[in-house]
Design a protein around this motif. Structure first.
Motif, mmCIF file in Angstrom:
data_model
loop_
_atom_site.group_PDB
_atom_site.id
_atom_site.type_symbol
_atom_site.label_atom_id
_atom_site.label_comp_id
_atom_site.label_asym_id
_atom_site.label_seq_id
_atom_site.Cartn_x
_atom_site.Cartn_y
_atom_site.Cartn_z
ATOM 1 N N LEU A 59 -34.187 12.323 -45.995
ATOM 2 C CA LEU A 59 -34.533 13.655 -45.524
ATOM 3 C C LEU A 59 -33.838 13.978 -44.201
ATOM 4 O O LEU A 59 -33.346 15.104 -44.001
ATOM 5 N N ALA A 60 -33.789 12.980 -43.290
ATOM 6 C CA ALA A 60 -33.138 13.211 -42.003
ATOM 7 C C ALA A 60 -31.644 13.457 -42.179
ATOM 8 O O ALA A 60 -31.074 14.366 -41.551
ATOM 9 N N ALA A 61 -30.982 12.662 -43.027
ATOM 10 C CA ALA A 61 -29.555 12.861 -43.262
ATOM 11 C C ALA A 61 -29.300 14.210 -43.924
ATOM 12 O O ALA A 61 -28.337 14.917 -43.585
ATOM 13 N N SER A 62 -30.159 14.589 -44.875
ATOM 14 C CA SER A 62 -30.000 15.878 -45.549
ATOM 15 C C SER A 62 -30.170 17.025 -44.562
ATOM 16 O O SER A 62 -29.397 18.003 -44.564
ATOM 17 N N ALA A 63 -31.192 16.928 -43.709
ATOM 18 C CA ALA A 63 -31.432 17.982 -42.726
ATOM 19 C C ALA A 63 -30.276 18.089 -41.740
ATOM 20 O O ALA A 63 -29.858 19.197 -41.367
ATOM 21 N N ALA A 64 -29.732 16.948 -41.319
ATOM 22 C CA ALA A 64 -28.614 16.968 -40.375
ATOM 23 C C ALA A 64 -27.384 17.612 -41.010
ATOM 24 O O ALA A 64 -26.684 18.415 -40.372
ATOM 25 N N ARG A 65 -27.104 17.296 -42.256
ATOM 26 C CA ARG A 65 -25.927 17.865 -42.923
ATOM 27 C C ARG A 65 -26.077 19.377 -43.083
ATOM 28 O O ARG A 65 -25.147 20.150 -42.805
ATOM 29 N N VAL A 66 -27.244 19.805 -43.536
ATOM 30 C CA VAL A 66 -27.460 21.241 -43.748
ATOM 31 C C VAL A 66 -27.457 21.991 -42.415
ATOM 32 O O VAL A 66 -26.907 23.095 -42.303
ATOM 33 N N ALA A 67 -28.053 21.385 -41.384
ATOM 34 C CA ALA A 67 -28.077 22.034 -40.069
ATOM 35 C C ALA A 67 -26.660 22.217 -39.541
ATOM 36 O O ALA A 67 -26.310 23.297 -39.028
ATOM 37 N N ALA B 128 -32.038 -9.316 -37.932
ATOM 38 C CA ALA B 128 -32.551 -8.222 -37.109
ATOM 39 C C ALA B 128 -33.950 -7.812 -37.562
ATOM 40 O O ALA B 128 -34.276 -7.868 -38.751
ATOM 41 N N SER B 129 -34.747 -7.356 -36.627
ATOM 42 C CA SER B 129 -36.105 -6.909 -36.940
ATOM 43 C C SER B 129 -36.062 -5.515 -37.563
ATOM 44 O O SER B 129 -35.098 -4.768 -37.370
ATOM 45 N N PRO B 130 -37.102 -5.120 -38.306
ATOM 46 C CA PRO B 130 -37.148 -3.769 -38.879
ATOM 47 C C PRO B 130 -37.032 -2.681 -37.821
ATOM 48 O O PRO B 130 -36.400 -1.644 -38.057
ATOM 49 N N ARG B 131 -37.628 -2.903 -36.649
ATOM 50 C CA ARG B 131 -37.531 -1.907 -35.581
ATOM 51 C C ARG B 131 -36.092 -1.739 -35.112
ATOM 52 O O ARG B 131 -35.635 -0.600 -34.867
ATOM 53 N N SER B 132 -35.368 -2.838 -35.010
ATOM 54 C CA SER B 132 -33.968 -2.765 -34.597
ATOM 55 C C SER B 132 -33.125 -2.040 -35.645
ATOM 56 O O SER B 132 -32.232 -1.255 -35.310
ATOM 57 N N ILE B 133 -33.411 -2.305 -36.916
ATOM 58 C CA ILE B 133 -32.676 -1.629 -37.985
ATOM 59 C C ILE B 133 -32.941 -0.129 -37.950
ATOM 60 O O ILE B 133 -32.022 0.690 -38.083
ATOM 61 N N ALA B 134 -34.197 0.253 -37.769
ATOM 62 C CA ALA B 134 -34.539 1.670 -37.702
ATOM 63 C C ALA B 134 -33.856 2.347 -36.518
ATOM 64 O O ALA B 134 -33.341 3.473 -36.638
ATOM 65 N N ALA B 135 -33.821 1.666 -35.376
ATOM 66 C CA ALA B 135 -33.169 2.231 -34.194
ATOM 67 C C ALA B 135 -31.666 2.385 -34.415
ATOM 68 O O ALA B 135 -31.068 3.414 -34.052
ATOM 69 N N ALA B 136 -31.046 1.385 -35.024
ATOM 70 C CA ALA B 136 -29.610 1.463 -35.284
ATOM 71 C C ALA B 136 -29.285 2.581 -36.257
ATOM 72 O O ALA B 136 -28.308 3.323 -36.073
ATOM 73 N N ALA B 137 -30.107 2.743 -37.301
ATOM 74 C CA ALA B 137 -29.882 3.812 -38.272
ATOM 75 C C ALA B 137 -30.035 5.177 -37.617
ATOM 76 O O ALA B 137 -29.256 6.111 -37.883
ATOM 77 N N THR B 138 -31.029 5.320 -36.749
ATOM 78 C CA THR B 138 -31.238 6.586 -36.042
ATOM 79 C C THR B 138 -30.060 6.921 -35.136
ATOM 80 O O THR B 138 -29.591 8.070 -35.085
ATOM 81 N N LEU B 139 -29.553 5.918 -34.421
ATOM 82 C CA LEU B 139 -28.403 6.136 -33.541
ATOM 83 C C LEU B 139 -27.157 6.509 -34.340
ATOM 84 O O LEU B 139 -26.371 7.374 -33.918
#
Length: 304
Positions: free
Chosen positions: A71-79, A17-28
């Motif tokens: 940071l995104a995972a931390s922010a999501a958990r705290v939110a 998989a390309s880095p862009r695909s990995i980033a998209a999958a992680a975000t989803l």
């Protein structure tokens, strides 16, 4: 077995998989678990599953992307925690954010170290596989080596002539008169185990001589001539000549012949004359030969 096969297929797809695909999958992944958190209320938390997104990014993407994922995972958990559970003020918010970042950061670090360990293990495995294949090939080639007999002399002369054409031997070996003399000398050397040779400090003397050939598919593919260094039948042995037929070059046969020489005469002082920067020189250096002196354009290499 089916689980292992599925894991291998998944690993292969992730590597492809390309880095862009990995980033998209992680975000989803992160967004999906966050929405589940918001919808499940205060009774169920999916904060642990945010680690999947962080690990995926840490495994495949760079340091900057991993920091953003943490940071995104931390922010999501705290939110989710503050939206669904309680509100304890800004100081507690910062504490929870740092605590979450530490936990997800540790998961990212473990994932990164796991990837490094996996890659090192894979490199070592490939190296050992390559080494094992090379050693098996060398053993097969060395198994083809035998002592020469009189019937091999014409093939040995032909290989000597080919060496003269390639510049490995002196050009005079291609002369018909010279070849006739070599035929007689080689034949007599095979019979008597001794031959007359020029010595380095001048003059001639009778020394032990041995011929070895590699026979492949009924054909003499290579030969080497091993000589004593002095007339007292001392412990030294010189690899005086080595020739490989053109169809069998670059197959490891020359290296196998040198290995055989080193192993056969390992209790003796070994001597080989070779040209500087030649393939033979490289093989000798790898086998712990050292330069003794130079003579007539050749480097005299020895191993005690």
């Amino acid at each position: 077995m089916s689980i292992l096969l599925s894991f291998r297929r998944l690993s292969a797809r992730l590597r492809a998989a390309s880095p862009r695909s990995i980033a998209a999958a992680a975000t989803l992944l992160l967004a999906g678990f966050f929405l589940l958190d918001l919808g499940s209320g205060p009774t169920i938390s999916f904060g642990l599953f945010y680690t999947l997104s962080v690990v995926l990014v840490a495994w495949r993407l760079g340091r900057a992307a991993t920091v953003l994922a943490v940071l995104a995972a931390s922010a999501a958990r705290v939110a989710d925690f503050y939206l669904n559970r309680h509100h304890d003020g800004a100081l507690m918010l910062v504490y929870d954010l740092l605590q979450s970042a530490a936990g997800y950061g540790l998961a990212a670090l473990l994932a990164w170290q796991g990837r490094q360990l996996f890659e090192r293990t894979a490199r070592h495995a490939r190296h050992f596989q390559h080494q094992a294949r090379r050693e098996r090939r060398q053993r097969r080639l060395e198994a083809t080596i035998r002592r020469a007999v009189l019937a091999d002399v014409p093939a040995i002369i032909a290989l000597t002539n080919a060496g003269g054409e390639d510049g490995a031997f002196d050009q005079n070996v291609m002369d018909a008169v010279r070849q006739a003399a070599l035929t007689t000398t080689f034949s007599q050397g095979i019979i008597d185990g001794a031959a007359l040779r020029d010595v380095w400090n001048g003059g001639q003397t009778v020394v032990p001589i041995e011929f070895w050939v590699s026979e492949r598919n009924g054909q003499v593919a290579a030969y080497m001539m091993v000589l004593g260094v002095d007339g007292n039948k001392g412990p030294e042995r010189e690899l005086h000549a080595l020739a490989v037929a053109p169809p069998f070059r670059n197959t490891g046969l020359g290296s196998a012949m040198v290995n055989f020489f080193c192993l056969r005469y390992q209790q003796r002082r070994l001597v080989i004359a070779t040209k500087s920067d030649s393939q033979m020189m490289q093989m000798l250096v790898r086998r712990n030969f050292q330069q003794l002196t130079s003579d007539k354009g050749y480097d005299i290499m020895v191993r005690d």
